[in-house]
Design a protein around this motif. Structure first.
Motif, PDB file in Angstrom:
ATOM      1  N   ALA A   1       0.820  -0.914  -0.074  1.00 24.35           N
ATOM      2  CA  ALA A   1       0.207  -0.241  -0.010  1.00 24.35           C
ATOM      3  C   ALA A   1       1.015   1.393   0.375  1.00 24.35           C
ATOM      4  O   ALA A   1       0.002   1.981  -0.906  1.00 24.35           O
ATOM      5  N   LEU A   2       1.988   1.269   0.921  1.00 23.29           N
ATOM      6  CA  LEU A   2       3.017   2.439   0.587  1.00 23.29           C
ATOM      7  C   LEU A   2       4.038   2.582  -0.258  1.00 23.29           C
ATOM      8  O   LEU A   2       3.847   3.637  -0.904  1.00 23.29           O
ATOM      9  N   LYS A   3       3.875   1.375  -1.038  1.00 20.91           N
ATOM     10  CA  LYS A   3       4.699   1.431  -2.453  1.00 20.91           C
ATOM     11  C   LYS A   3       3.827   2.060  -3.270  1.00 20.91           C
ATOM     12  O   LYS A   3       4.193   2.519  -4.454  1.00 20.91           O
ATOM     13  N   LEU A   4       2.487   1.716  -3.478  1.00 24.94           N
ATOM     14  CA  LEU A   4       1.639   2.253  -4.344  1.00 24.94           C
ATOM     15  C   LEU A   4       0.857   3.919  -4.003  1.00 24.94           C
ATOM     16  O   LEU A   4       0.194   3.995  -4.418  1.00 24.94           O
ATOM     17  N   ARG A   5       1.550   4.278  -2.997  1.00 23.04           N
ATOM     18  CA  ARG A   5       1.264   5.888  -3.101  1.00 23.04           C
ATOM     19  C   ARG A   5       0.517   6.262  -2.120  1.00 23.04           C
ATOM     20  O   ARG A   5      -0.547   7.430  -2.543  1.00 23.04           O
ATOM     21  N   MET A   6      -0.090   5.273  -1.296  1.00 22.59           N
ATOM     22  CA  MET A   6      -1.097   5.403  -0.750  1.00 22.59           C
ATOM     23  C   MET A   6      -0.956   6.041   0.837  1.00 22.59           C
ATOM     24  O   MET A   6      -0.130   5.443   1.426  1.00 22.59           O
ATOM     25  N   ARG A   7      -1.524   7.445   0.917  1.00 31.12           N
ATOM     26  CA  ARG A   7      -1.057   7.779   2.016  1.00 31.12           C
ATOM     27  C   ARG A   7      -2.591   8.517   2.077  1.00 31.12           C
ATOM     28  O   ARG A   7      -2.666   9.081   4.051  1.00 31.12           O
ATOM     29  N   ALA A   8      -3.495   8.617   2.629  1.00 32.06           N
ATOM     30  CA  ALA A   8      -4.897   8.869   3.377  1.00 32.06           C
ATOM     31  C   ALA A   8      -5.080   7.887   5.214  1.00 32.06           C
ATOM     32  O   ALA A   8      -4.725   6.665   5.137  1.00 32.06           O
ATOM     33  N   LYS A   9      -5.455   8.948   5.378  1.00 36.32           N
ATOM     34  CA  LYS A   9      -6.154   7.522   6.872  1.00 36.32           C
ATOM     35  C   LYS A   9      -6.870   6.280   6.334  1.00 36.32           C
ATOM     36  O   LYS A   9      -6.606   5.753   6.415  1.00 36.32           O
ATOM     37  N   ASP A  10      -8.274   6.803   5.318  1.00 33.56           N
ATOM     38  CA  ASP A  10      -8.449   5.925   5.423  1.00 33.56           C
ATOM     39  C   ASP A  10      -8.451   4.495   4.167  1.00 33.56           C
ATOM     40  O   ASP A  10      -8.883   4.042   3.944  1.00 33.56           O
TER      41      ASP A  10
ATOM     42  N   LEU B   1      -2.197   8.133  13.168  1.00 34.32           N
ATOM     43  CA  LEU B   1      -3.351   8.269  11.626  1.00 34.32           C
ATOM     44  C   LEU B   1      -5.061   8.034  12.276  1.00 34.32           C
ATOM     45  O   LEU B   1      -5.834   8.782  11.421  1.00 34.32           O
ATOM     46  N   ASN B   2      -5.133   7.477  13.649  1.00 35.75           N
ATOM     47  CA  ASN B   2      -6.479   8.180  13.929  1.00 35.75           C
ATOM     48  C   ASN B   2      -6.731   9.480  14.743  1.00 35.75           C
ATOM     49  O   ASN B   2      -7.808   9.501  14.363  1.00 35.75           O
ATOM     50  N   GLY B   3      -5.442  10.662  14.700  1.00 33.63           N
ATOM     51  CA  GLY B   3      -5.876  11.703  14.576  1.00 33.63           C
ATOM     52  C   GLY B   3      -5.753  12.804  13.430  1.00 33.63           C
ATOM     53  O   GLY B   3      -5.955  14.020  13.500  1.00 33.63           O
ATOM     54  N   MET B   4      -6.173  11.524  12.192  1.00 34.64           N
ATOM     55  CA  MET B   4      -6.206  12.349  11.578  1.00 34.64           C
ATOM     56  C   MET B   4      -7.571  11.885  10.739  1.00 34.64           C
ATOM     57  O   MET B   4      -8.415  11.652  11.749  1.00 34.64           O
ATOM     58  N   LYS B   5      -7.764  13.224  10.135  1.00 36.23           N
ATOM     59  CA  LYS B   5      -9.429  13.226   9.077  1.00 36.23           C
ATOM     60  C   LYS B   5      -8.728  12.394   8.170  1.00 36.23           C
ATOM     61  O   LYS B   5      -7.824  12.088   7.295  1.00 36.23           O
ATOM     62  N   ALA B   6     -10.377  11.664   8.031  1.00 35.67           N
ATOM     63  CA  ALA B   6      -9.888  10.101   6.622  1.00 35.67           C
ATOM     64  C   ALA B   6      -9.969  10.686   5.187  1.00 35.67           C
ATOM     65  O   ALA B   6      -8.708   9.594   4.671  1.00 35.67           O
ATOM     66  N   SER B   7      -9.599  12.000   5.224  1.00 33.82           N
ATOM     67  CA  SER B   7      -8.972  12.537   3.628  1.00 33.82           C
ATOM     68  C   SER B   7      -7.340  12.924   4.084  1.00 33.82           C
ATOM     69  O   SER B   7      -6.884  12.853   3.379  1.00 33.82           O
ATOM     70  N   GLU B   8      -7.204  13.136   5.419  1.00 36.59           N
ATOM     71  CA  GLU B   8      -6.021  14.092   5.014  1.00 36.59           C
ATOM     72  C   GLU B   8      -4.492  12.186   4.888  1.00 36.59           C
ATOM     73  O   GLU B   8      -5.063  11.677   5.027  1.00 36.59           O
ATOM     74  N   GLU B   9      -3.647  13.301   4.436  1.00 36.98           N
ATOM     75  CA  GLU B   9      -2.478  12.186   4.224  1.00 36.98           C
ATOM     76  C   GLU B   9      -1.149  12.151   5.001  1.00 36.98           C
ATOM     77  O   GLU B   9      -0.434  13.993   5.212  1.00 36.98           O
ATOM     78  N   LEU B  10      -0.601  10.790   5.461  1.00 35.18           N
ATOM     79  CA  LEU B  10       0.957  11.264   5.512  1.00 35.18           C
ATOM     80  C   LEU B  10       1.166  12.293   4.273  1.00 35.18           C
ATOM     81  O   LEU B  10       1.656  12.227   3.069  1.00 35.18           O
ATOM     82  N   THR B  11       2.803  13.545   5.199  1.00 34.16           N
ATOM     83  CA  THR B  11       3.772  13.455   4.333  1.00 34.16           C
ATOM     84  C   THR B  11       4.946  12.835   4.034  1.00 34.16           C
ATOM     85  O   THR B  11       4.728  11.607   4.424  1.00 34.16           O
ATOM     86  N   GLU B  12       5.240  12.525   2.420  1.00 30.93           N
ATOM     87  CA  GLU B  12       6.618  12.756   2.422  1.00 30.93           C
ATOM     88  C   GLU B  12       7.218  11.529   3.191  1.00 30.93           C
ATOM     89  O   GLU B  12       7.925  10.528   3.021  1.00 30.93           O
ATOM     90  N   GLU B  13       7.923  12.618   4.325  1.00 34.15           N
ATOM     91  CA  GLU B  13       8.707  12.037   5.619  1.00 34.15           C
ATOM     92  C   GLU B  13       8.440  11.085   6.175  1.00 34.15           C
ATOM     93  O   GLU B  13       8.919  10.375   6.206  1.00 34.15           O
ATOM     94  N   GLN B  14       6.522  11.392   6.623  1.00 36.02           N
ATOM     95  CA  GLN B  14       5.735  10.548   7.526  1.00 36.02           C
ATOM     96  C   GLN B  14       5.763   8.749   6.678  1.00 36.02           C
ATOM     97  O   GLN B  14       5.660   7.790   7.080  1.00 36.02           O
ATOM     98  N   ALA B  15       5.533   9.407   5.401  1.00 32.83           N
ATOM     99  CA  ALA B  15       5.595   7.723   5.116  1.00 32.83           C
ATOM    100  C   ALA B  15       6.680   7.272   5.055  1.00 32.83           C
ATOM    101  O   ALA B  15       6.871   6.268   4.987  1.00 32.83           O
ATOM    102  N   ARG B  16       7.856   7.634   5.108  1.00 30.72           N
ATOM    103  CA  ARG B  16       9.265   7.210   4.724  1.00 30.72           C
ATOM    104  C   ARG B  16       9.918   6.820   5.787  1.00 30.72           C
ATOM    105  O   ARG B  16       9.931   5.104   5.865  1.00 30.72           O
ATOM    106  N   GLN B  17       9.193   7.241   6.993  1.00 34.55           N
ATOM    107  CA  GLN B  17       9.510   6.696   8.499  1.00 34.55           C
ATOM    108  C   GLN B  17       9.082   5.627   8.422  1.00 34.55           C
ATOM    109  O   GLN B  17       8.984   4.545   9.598  1.00 34.55           O
ATOM    110  N   LEU B  18       7.125   5.299   8.602  1.00 35.57           N
ATOM    111  CA  LEU B  18       6.224   4.712   8.086  1.00 35.57           C
ATOM    112  C   LEU B  18       6.613   3.191   7.778  1.00 35.57           C
ATOM    113  O   LEU B  18       6.382   2.414   7.856  1.00 35.57           O
ATOM    114  N   SER B  19       7.285   3.115   5.976  1.00 37.37           N
ATOM    115  CA  SER B  19       8.048   1.817   5.897  1.00 37.37           C
ATOM    116  C   SER B  19       9.089   1.852   6.700  1.00 37.37           C
ATOM    117  O   SER B  19       9.482   0.563   6.304  1.00 37.37           O
ATOM    118  N   PHE B  20      10.224   1.970   6.871  1.00 39.21           N
ATOM    119  CA  PHE B  20      11.196   2.619   7.675  1.00 39.21           C
ATOM    120  C   PHE B  20      10.661   1.465   8.903  1.00 39.21           C
ATOM    121  O   PHE B  20      11.658   0.012   9.186  1.00 39.21           O
TER     122      PHE B  20
END
Length: 214
Positions: A131-140, A175-194
């Motif tokens: 999902a991360l590799k497919l660039r999914m970033r939104a909370k939902d 993720l729980n603290g974000m709105k459904a449509s809100e997305e992670l930043t690229e920096e967050q996504a990189r850290q999450l993937s790590f």
């Protein structure tokens, strides 16, 4: 001459059907938070068993998520809602922020680690990484997959001591603290993937006995 005040007259919070519906929803949300607080305290005191607690907590969290969507225009965040109505319910707030029952967050006894559980957890890891590799970033998009991963991961005896567990629970809270449509930043996504890749490697090391947890 000003109108006389009738002390026997009921004070109404609403004057229209829409306002009545709004206050009804807010009251329901208030009640869910109070119920969750009492459930959390009862579980900590061993007043309810894990088998009773888990489905009840899951149901309340599901009801909370439904209500939060319905009142999102009036309730920007759960913290603001609780502050507005002076709710001192820290256990409920923590459970809502984590998004899963305490039996999943702090599980230490989960029975034998079967091949089926290993296969399911492995697949959940792969699904989330993809999902991360497919660039999914939104909370939902990410939250349901991560929640399923953490739930399957928590089945394993000893997982409470794995570093990956606290990392993934931390991301659930984010993720729980974000709105459904809100997305992670690229920096967050990189850290999450790590963090997920690290947890995946740790998971297999633990199963093979290299960490002494299995």
């Amino acid at each position: 001459m000003s109108a006389r005040l009738n002390l026997d007259e009921e004070v109404r919070l609403h004057t229209t059907n829409a306002e009545r519906e709004k206050y009804g929803l807010l009251a329901t949300l208030f009640g869910i938070i109070v119920a969750l607080e009492y459930l959390e305290r009862a579980y900590v005191r061993d007043s309810v068993s894990a088998s009773e607690y888990s489905p009840a907590c899951t149901r309340l969290l599901s009801q909370y998520k439904t209500m939060a969507k319905l009142v999102s225009d009036d309730v920007p965040s759960i913290e603001q809602f609780m502050a507005r109505y002076r709710m001192d319910h820290p256990a409920a707030l923590h459970r809502i922020q984590v998004g899963v029952p305490a039996t999943v967050e702090h599980s230490s006894e989960a029975g034998p680690e079967t091949a089926k559980w290993v296969a399911e957890t492995t697949q959940n890891f792969i699904t989330f990484v993809d999902a991360l590799k497919l660039r999914m970033r939104a909370k939902d998009q990410l939250h349901p997959i991560l929640q399923e991963l953490v739930t399957s991961y928590a089945r394993f005896k000893g997982s409470k001591d794995w570093e990956g567990r606290s990392k993934m629970v931390g991301w659930l809270i984010t993720l729980n603290g974000m709105k459904a449509s809100e997305e992670l930043t690229e920096e967050q996504a990189r850290q999450l993937s790590f963090d997920i890749e690290h947890a995946y490697a740790e998971f297999f090391r633990s199963l093979s006995g290299k960490d002494g947890d299995s």
